[in-house]
Design an enzyme around this catalytic site. Structure first.
Site, PDB file in Angstrom:
ATOM      1  N   ASP A  21      96.481 -20.931 -50.167  1.00  0.00           N
ATOM      2  CA  ASP A  21      96.854 -21.094 -51.564  1.00  0.00           C
ATOM      3  C   ASP A  21      95.731 -20.910 -52.574  1.00  0.00           C
ATOM      4  O   ASP A  21      95.781 -20.056 -53.461  1.00  0.00           O
ATOM      5  CB  ASP A  21      97.519 -22.462 -51.758  1.00  0.00           C
ATOM      6  CG  ASP A  21      96.704 -23.611 -51.159  1.00  0.00           C
ATOM      7  OD1 ASP A  21      95.665 -23.361 -50.523  1.00  0.00           O
ATOM      8  OD2 ASP A  21      97.133 -24.778 -51.328  1.00  0.00           O
ATOM      9  N   GLU A  37      86.914 -30.136 -48.662  1.00  0.00           N
ATOM     10  CA  GLU A  37      87.437 -31.382 -49.217  1.00  0.00           C
ATOM     11  C   GLU A  37      86.356 -32.154 -49.970  1.00  0.00           C
ATOM     12  O   GLU A  37      86.614 -32.736 -51.034  1.00  0.00           O
ATOM     13  CB  GLU A  37      88.031 -32.257 -48.105  1.00  0.00           C
ATOM     14  CG  GLU A  37      89.216 -31.648 -47.385  1.00  0.00           C
ATOM     15  CD  GLU A  37      90.485 -31.620 -48.231  1.00  0.00           C
ATOM     16  OE1 GLU A  37      90.451 -32.112 -49.384  1.00  0.00           O
ATOM     17  OE2 GLU A  37      91.508 -31.107 -47.735  1.00  0.00           O
ATOM     18  N   GLU A  72     101.266 -30.335 -57.221  1.00  0.00           N
ATOM     19  CA  GLU A  72     101.344 -28.925 -57.616  1.00  0.00           C
ATOM     20  C   GLU A  72     102.443 -28.623 -58.639  1.00  0.00           C
ATOM     21  O   GLU A  72     102.220 -27.872 -59.602  1.00  0.00           O
ATOM     22  CB  GLU A  72     101.528 -28.040 -56.375  1.00  0.00           C
ATOM     23  CG  GLU A  72     100.284 -27.914 -55.519  1.00  0.00           C
ATOM     24  CD  GLU A  72     100.039 -29.129 -54.658  1.00  0.00           C
ATOM     25  OE1 GLU A  72      98.880 -29.344 -54.242  1.00  0.00           O
ATOM     26  OE2 GLU A  72     101.006 -29.891 -54.389  1.00  0.00           O
ATOM     27  N   ARG A  79      86.720 -32.699 -54.069  1.00  0.00           N
ATOM     28  CA  ARG A  79      86.996 -34.090 -54.447  1.00  0.00           C
ATOM     29  C   ARG A  79      85.743 -34.821 -54.914  1.00  0.00           C
ATOM     30  O   ARG A  79      85.744 -35.431 -55.993  1.00  0.00           O
ATOM     31  CB  ARG A  79      87.629 -34.843 -53.267  1.00  0.00           C
ATOM     32  CG  ARG A  79      88.924 -34.228 -52.766  1.00  0.00           C
ATOM     33  CD  ARG A  79      89.627 -35.162 -51.804  1.00  0.00           C
ATOM     34  NE  ARG A  79      90.650 -34.476 -51.022  1.00  0.00           N
ATOM     35  CZ  ARG A  79      91.764 -35.053 -50.589  1.00  0.00           C
ATOM     36  NH1 ARG A  79      92.014 -36.309 -50.868  1.00  0.00           N
ATOM     37  NH2 ARG A  79      92.635 -34.365 -49.871  1.00  0.00           N
TER      38      ARG A  79
END
Length: 597
Positions: free
Chosen positions: A362, A230, A498, A234
């Site tokens: 994913d 993360e 998405e 980010r």
């Protein structure tokens, strides 16, 4: 001769010869001038002066007026050899190429501007293009124009940013209902994640506020654990993107600092990184909930660390993530598909884990393709692994629902048993497949992309609020009335990006405006059901309830970093704005450059 009979006088009329006449003529003009009054002379001076000024003004404008005719503009767009090219660019070959490129950009506003202000607009746009090619695009240019849909998206961003600034500035997360804030990593997450969206939208005030905070207040010495994945996508991704879009070294310095602090994660026995690290102490460890890292997390940090090596010239960051990629490449897989857990100590997959393109799996597949693109298509390992994985999806995971045959991607529970469950997260796939197709992947990839895009849209369209739930299950029974159903625990919407991301790719690649229209419908639903008056936007509890969707009181930073950014780019008609030939977007929507090697 004329005679006067009474006086005997006569007057002879004739023309004197030679110089004598010329002298008398000059004298007569002079005498006439001398006989004029001061007022008359002043008026003549004024008339002559006005004529001179008019001549200076009229002749260039006649030339400009000639260049602005509609016929000439149309011809300039059709054929770069037209006369307007000669008049405007005066044999400047680079400008000639620029005007010729207008016909390939599909940006109507540029053609309109050229018709209204040809010299000014061409010169300015040419300078902007040159600046983009040589250094950095002028995102804050006053000449930039936005469509009405883009303007609506910008207003949504500004509204969210303003509320965050008022109630939660400098904190990680904003709670718009209670108008409070909370910390996750204590790194000003919303600011760093959202700054490049402000740049791309041309919001100078918001950008400058964010830059000032990052320069003066962003520090990485808090005694708390952060998640490697993360923080990478980010914080590091946001800083790198801001650097590439502005060339401001403040972002490069901060990116280098956080990159160095996360490197101890890679000091595991297998070199597969630990999931968490304390940025102050440098102590890395497995997650608190168990011994394994998520497969997607350890394989979705490569774009960012590789880019950090490229801008600093220090290979240690790229070497660390390349070691991970090479290790994963050599592990056994199921038709190119991977379980969602891997142990950092042993370096092995948990073979009993689920295989999914949803949570924890994913972005492994996304980064296979994007690493190949980022490295200038020079490392065939990523390309081969990606193609094998897509083949595995098609043979193991792709199904069609009943009764309307919506194509979806299911899961293999325990790596074996098929489940018709699909996370909203899977909707990144249509965009990734389309991106692969325009870079040489087989045509069936694009066919699957379009089919999946339709399914992801229907996940919104079939809900009463026109907003997608977090998870859906697809019906497989022949007599089913509806293609999908939603369990109560899965009916929330987190403002995820998405589907909008994939709509952007499909529109950019195909030019089909149906994807813009679908996106506009989704944006309007966000405005209707997730907008909080005076406080931006919040995730909601129930997309199936028009009367009571229920606010969850949280604005995710990815709503600013990705969702609104992809909406803005979806409604941009120019295929060269943040060109897919020049940039690859990380899994948090941050633009990183494509390198030639």
């Amino acid at each position: 001769m004329i005679g006067n009979k009474n006086e005997g006088l006569s007057i002879t009329l004739g023309f004197p010869d030679g110089d004598d006449y010329d002298n008398k003529k000059k004298q007569s003009v002079y005498r006439i001038w001398k006989r004029l009054s001061s007022l008359q002379r002043s008026l003549i001076f004024l008339v002559l002066l006005l004529c001179g000024i008019s001549a200076i003004y009229i002749f260039p404008n006649l030339r400009q007026s000639h260049t602005t005719s509609t016929d000439q503009i149309d011809t300039a767009i059709r054929d770069e050899k037209d006369s307007i090219q000669k008049l405007v660019i005066e044999k400047d070959k680079e400008k000639a190429d620029f005007i010729a490129s207008l016909k390939r950009k599909h940006a109507k506003h540029q053609i309109d501007d050229l018709m209204n202000h040809p010299l000014k607009t061409v010169d300015n746009d040419f300078k902007v293009e040159q600046k983009e090619n040589s250094a950095v695009y002028d995102y804050f240019s006053p000449y930039r124009k936005h469509s009405s849909r883009q303007t609506a998206v910008i207003d949504a961003f500004k509204m969210s940013w303003s509320a965050y600034k008022k109630y939660a500035w400098g904190h990680d997360e904003f709670h718009p209902i209670s108008k409070t804030h909370s910390e996750w990593f204590q790194l000003g997450l919303t600011i760093v994640d959202g700054i490049d969206t402000a740049i791309i939208m041309g919001l100078k005030t918001e950008y400058e506020d964010a830059r000032t905070w990052i320069q003066n207040d962003l520090v990485f010495t808090h005694d708390r654990d952060v998640n490697l994945f993360e923080t990478t996508i980010r914080i590091l991704g946001g800083l790198l993107s801001a650097f590439h879009l502005t060339k401001d070294n403040v972002f490069k310095e901060k990116a280098t600092d956080i990159g160095n602090r996360m490197l101890p994660c890679f000091n595991s026995p297998s070199k597969v990184p630990y999931s968490d690290i304390n940025l102050l102490t440098g102590k890395a460890h497995a997650p608190r909930w168990g011994p394994d890292s998520s497969t997607s997390e350890v394989t979705t940090i490569q774009l960012e660390f590789r880019d950090l090596s490229r801008i600093t010239g220090d290979k240690k960051y790229e070497k660390a993530v390349d070691t991970v990629s090479n290790h994963i490449h050599n592990l056994p897989k199921k038709n190119g598909l991977v379980p969602i857990f891997i142990n950092a100590n042993t370096g092995h997959f948990r073979n009993s884990a689920t295989i999914t393109l949803g949570a924890r799996g994913d972005s492994y597949y996304e980064y296979l393709l994007k690493q190949w693109l980022q490295t200038g298509k020079t490392n065939s390992m990523y390309k081969d692994d990606y193609k094998e994985a897509v083949d595995g999806m098609r043979s193991q995971l792709v199904r069609q629902s009943e009764p309307n045959k919506l194509t979806y991607i299911g899961e293999l529970l325990g790596g074996r048993s098929f489940s018709p469950k699909m996370d909203h997260l899977v909707c990144f796939l249509p965009g990734t497949l389309a991106l692969g197709y325009i870079n040489g992947m087989p045509e069936e990839h694009m066919d699957l992309a379009k089919e999946m895009m339709r399914t992801c849209y229907e996940m919104y369209n079939k809900m009463p609020t026109k907003l997608s739930p977090e998870i859906v299950f697809f019906n497989q029974a022949k007599k089913s009335k509806d293609d999908l159903f939603v369990k109560p625990a899965d009916s929330h919407n987190l403002l995820r990006p998405e589907t909008v991301e994939s709509l952007f790719y499909l529109h950019r690649i195909t030019g089909d405006k149906i994807y813009q229209d679908w996106g506009w419908q989704i944006f309007q639903a966000f405005m209707k059901y997730t907008k909080v008056e005076g406080a931006g936007f919040s995730s909601i509890n129930n997309v199936r309830s028009i009367g009571n969707p229920g606010f969850r009181d949280k604005l995710e930073s990815f709503f600013l970093a990705e969702t609104l950014k992809y909406f803005y780019l979806l409604f941009e008609d120019s295929i060269d704005y943040l060109s897919l030939d020049k940039y690859v977007f990380n899994t948090e929507g941050h633009a990183l450059p494509i390198y030639s090697q």
